[in-house]
Design an enzyme around this catalytic site. Structure first.
Site, PDB file in Angstrom:
ATOM      1  N   CYS A  15      64.043  55.169  43.771  1.00  0.00           N
ATOM      2  CA  CYS A  15      62.796  54.504  43.622  1.00  0.00           C
ATOM      3  C   CYS A  15      62.850  52.917  43.586  1.00  0.00           C
ATOM      4  O   CYS A  15      63.872  52.526  43.139  1.00  0.00           O
ATOM      5  CB  CYS A  15      61.928  55.070  42.284  1.00  0.00           C
ATOM      6  SG  CYS A  15      61.703  56.769  42.332  1.00  0.00           S
ATOM      7  N   GLU A  72      61.396  50.761  41.518  1.00  0.00           N
ATOM      8  CA  GLU A  72      61.602  50.409  40.186  1.00  0.00           C
ATOM      9  C   GLU A  72      63.082  50.487  39.832  1.00  0.00           C
ATOM     10  O   GLU A  72      63.612  49.455  39.386  1.00  0.00           O
ATOM     11  CB  GLU A  72      60.802  51.193  39.208  1.00  0.00           C
ATOM     12  CG  GLU A  72      59.459  51.045  39.401  1.00  0.00           C
ATOM     13  CD  GLU A  72      58.855  52.464  40.285  1.00  0.00           C
ATOM     14  OE1 GLU A  72      59.674  52.492  41.095  1.00  0.00           O
ATOM     15  OE2 GLU A  72      57.871  53.011  39.785  1.00  0.00           O
ATOM     16  N   CYS A  82      57.487  56.914  38.153  1.00  0.00           N
ATOM     17  CA  CYS A  82      57.943  58.285  37.982  1.00  0.00           C
ATOM     18  C   CYS A  82      58.683  58.429  36.625  1.00  0.00           C
ATOM     19  O   CYS A  82      59.037  57.492  35.986  1.00  0.00           O
ATOM     20  CB  CYS A  82      59.011  58.824  39.165  1.00  0.00           C
ATOM     21  SG  CYS A  82      60.565  58.443  38.821  1.00  0.00           S
ATOM     22  N   CYS A 117      62.145  56.883  36.585  1.00  0.00           N
ATOM     23  CA  CYS A 117      62.081  55.335  36.370  1.00  0.00           C
ATOM     24  C   CYS A 117      61.606  54.906  34.861  1.00  0.00           C
ATOM     25  O   CYS A 117      62.160  53.952  34.445  1.00  0.00           O
ATOM     26  CB  CYS A 117      61.150  54.839  37.452  1.00  0.00           C
ATOM     27  SG  CYS A 117      62.012  54.915  38.899  1.00  0.00           S
TER      28      CYS A 117
END
Ligand code: THU
Length: 144
Positions: free
Chosen positions: A61, A63, A99, A102
């Site tokens: 992801c 992040e 998410c 993260c």
């Protein structure tokens, strides 16, 4: 955080989104992480995008890309992150919340007052304290 700083961080997240590698989902995410350093604002920003993989589970992801980039360069104290997401090639239409994985990675490095900005644009965004997004997080203290 000052409105001007929030907007600059959102701009950086939108810029990071342009590099998103998302051939499978077509959902491009950009993040901009602000370190807690005594430097000028721009040099405190670490950008990240989502990097997908044909083996879907290997996807990273945006992040985490930003956080891992910063940690791998010796930075472990963070003040804020801005996140933007939406269909590749289009402007974001909705908020992209981090998410669960993260959020757990944030819990490792970011205190409960860490600021999380989810943004559609520099005019439309929401600001949260990390504690609101992952209360009672499992963290380093549990491992003592
Ligand atoms: N994605 C992120 O980059 N950050 C999140 O917090 C949620 C999801 C990415 C992963 C994948 O490439 C795409 O968005 C669709 O799930």
């Amino acid at each position: 955080m000052k409105k001007e700083s929030i907007e600059m961080l959102i701009e950086a997240a939108l810029d990071a989104r342009n590099n998103s590698y998302c051939p499978y989902s077509g959902y491009a995410v950009g993040a901009a992480l602000l370190t807690a350093e005594d430097k000028d604002f721009e040099s405190r920003i670490y950008k990240g995008c989502n990097v997908e993989n044909a083996s879907y589970g290997a996807t990273n992801c945006a992040e985490r890309t930003a956080i891992f980039k910063a940690v791998s360069e010796g930075k472990t104290e963070f003040e804020a992150i801005a996140i933007t997401g939406g269909s590749k090639g289009e402007n974001p239409k909705d908020y992209a919340f981090p998410c669960g994985v993260c959020r757990q990675v944030m819990a490792e490095f970011c205190g409960k007052d860490f600021t999380v900005i989810v943004a559609i644009s520099t005019e439309e965004y929401k600001v949260f304290k990390f504690n609101e997004l992952l209360p009672e997080a499992f963290g380093a203290a549990n491992m003592e």
